[in-house]
Design a protein around this motif. Structure first.
Motif, short mmCIF file in Angstrom:
data_model
loop_
_atom_site.label_atom_id
_atom_site.label_comp_id
_atom_site.label_asym_id
_atom_site.label_seq_id
_atom_site.Cartn_x
_atom_site.Cartn_y
_atom_site.Cartn_z
N LEU A 1 78.26 17.66 109.04
CA LEU A 1 77.15 16.71 109.12
C LEU A 1 77.47 15.56 110.07
CD1 LEU A 1 77.73 17.35 105.77
CD2 LEU A 1 75.40 16.53 105.77
N THR A 2 76.42 15.00 110.67
CA THR A 2 76.58 13.84 111.55
C THR A 2 75.70 12.70 111.06
OG1 THR A 2 77.09 15.25 113.44
CG2 THR A 2 76.40 13.00 113.93
N TYR A 3 76.30 11.52 111.02
CA TYR A 3 75.61 10.29 110.61
C TYR A 3 75.61 9.34 111.79
CZ TYR A 3 76.47 12.28 106.04
OH TYR A 3 76.50 13.14 104.97
N VAL A 4 74.52 8.60 111.96
CA VAL A 4 74.43 7.65 113.07
C VAL A 4 74.28 6.24 112.51
CG1 VAL A 4 71.91 7.79 113.39
CG2 VAL A 4 73.36 7.22 115.32
N ALA A 5 74.96 5.29 113.16
CA ALA A 5 74.81 3.88 112.81
C ALA A 5 73.44 3.43 113.28
CB ALA A 5 75.92 3.06 113.48
N ILE A 6 72.74 2.67 112.43
CA ILE A 6 71.41 2.20 112.81
C ILE A 6 71.29 0.70 112.56
CG2 ILE A 6 70.21 4.40 112.50
CD1 ILE A 6 69.30 3.43 109.74
N ASP A 7 70.40 0.08 113.35
CA ASP A 7 70.15 -1.35 113.17
C ASP A 7 69.02 -1.55 112.15
OD1 ASP A 7 67.71 -0.86 114.50
OD2 ASP A 7 68.40 -1.70 116.41
N ASP A 8 68.58 -2.79 112.00
CA ASP A 8 67.54 -3.10 111.00
C ASP A 8 66.20 -2.44 111.29
OD1 ASP A 8 69.30 -4.60 109.52
OD2 ASP A 8 68.75 -6.50 110.47
N GLN A 9 65.98 -2.03 112.53
CA GLN A 9 64.74 -1.34 112.90
C GLN A 9 64.90 0.18 112.85
OE1 GLN A 9 65.84 -4.17 114.86
NE2 GLN A 9 64.56 -5.21 113.37
N GLY A 10 66.07 0.66 112.45
CA GLY A 10 66.31 2.10 112.35
C GLY A 10 66.69 2.75 113.66
N LYS A 11 67.02 1.96 114.67
CA LYS A 11 67.42 2.50 115.97
C LYS A 11 68.95 2.62 116.02
CE LYS A 11 63.49 0.48 118.38
NZ LYS A 11 62.62 1.57 118.52
N PRO A 12 69.46 3.65 116.73
CA PRO A 12 70.92 3.81 116.84
C PRO A 12 71.58 2.57 117.42
CG PRO A 12 69.80 5.75 117.68
CD PRO A 12 68.74 4.72 117.43
N LYS A 13 72.74 2.24 116.87
CA LYS A 13 73.50 1.11 117.41
C LYS A 13 74.96 1.52 117.56
CE LYS A 13 74.97 -1.39 113.30
NZ LYS A 13 75.06 -2.69 112.68
N GLU A 14 75.65 0.84 118.44
CA GLU A 14 77.03 1.15 118.74
C GLU A 14 77.92 0.83 117.54
OE1 GLU A 14 79.95 0.25 122.43
OE2 GLU A 14 77.80 0.29 122.84
N ILE A 15 78.88 1.71 117.29
CA ILE A 15 79.85 1.48 116.21
C ILE A 15 80.88 0.47 116.70
CG2 ILE A 15 81.68 2.53 114.84
CD1 ILE A 15 80.07 5.18 114.99
N GLN A 16 81.10 -0.58 115.92
CA GLN A 16 82.10 -1.58 116.27
C GLN A 16 83.47 -1.08 115.84
OE1 GLN A 16 81.12 -4.30 118.06
NE2 GLN A 16 79.16 -3.24 117.96
N LYS A 17 84.36 -0.94 116.78
CA LYS A 17 85.71 -0.41 116.48
C LYS A 17 86.72 -1.49 116.33
CE LYS A 17 84.52 3.90 118.56
NZ LYS A 17 84.73 4.94 119.45
#
Length: 139
Positions: free
Chosen positions: A123-139
């Motif tokens: 499975l793949t999970y994506v980080a999303i912002d408050d609007q549900g749009k993909p956002k960069e993962i902070q490393k």
């Protein structure tokens, strides 16, 4: 019990993976069965999705959504009363997503610790912002 021992009805026993983390344990109930009396596949899929989200949650540290199920294999039926153990490992961390491998093992009632691999999924999970749009993962 050794990995070479046979599980009930000739299903080979399989030791839980030592390379993956135990992320969830559940016991399916009669309300979770299909018309054949086995545990409904959709119920198992929902549990895999929950288990699969544990490790990405540690990486993403915020909102996320399941975006892909690349593979889902049902190897053996799950029965009422089985103790299900869900093991997971991260296979890939991308710019906005985390992919995990999940394996599910059933401890059959009355087998004294014998495990049978019943399901595996990618499975793949994506980080999303408050609007549900993909956002960069902070490393």
């Amino acid at each position: 019990m050794s990995a070479n021992a046979s599980a009930p009805q000739g299903i080979p026993a399989a030791p839980p993976p030592s390379s993956k983390e135990l992320v969830l344990k559940v016991i399916p109930l009669p309300a979770d069965t299909n018309g054949n009396g086995d545990i409904f596949g959709g119920w198992v899929m929902a549990q895999v999705d929950l288990a699969g989200s544990v490790l990405p949650a540690r990486v993403i540290r915020g909102r996320m959504a399941t975006v892909a199920v690349k593979e889902f294999i049902f190897k053996h039926p799950v029965r009422v009363g089985d103790i299900l153990s869900f093991f997971s490992s991260v296979t890939r961390i991308g710019r906005t997503s985390v992919t995990v491998d999940v394996e599910v093992f059933a401890e059959r009632f009355g087998t004294q610790g014998q495990f049978v691999k019943v399901t595996e999924a990618l499975l793949t999970y994506v980080a999303i912002d408050d609007q549900g749009k993909p956002k960069e993962i902070q490393k």
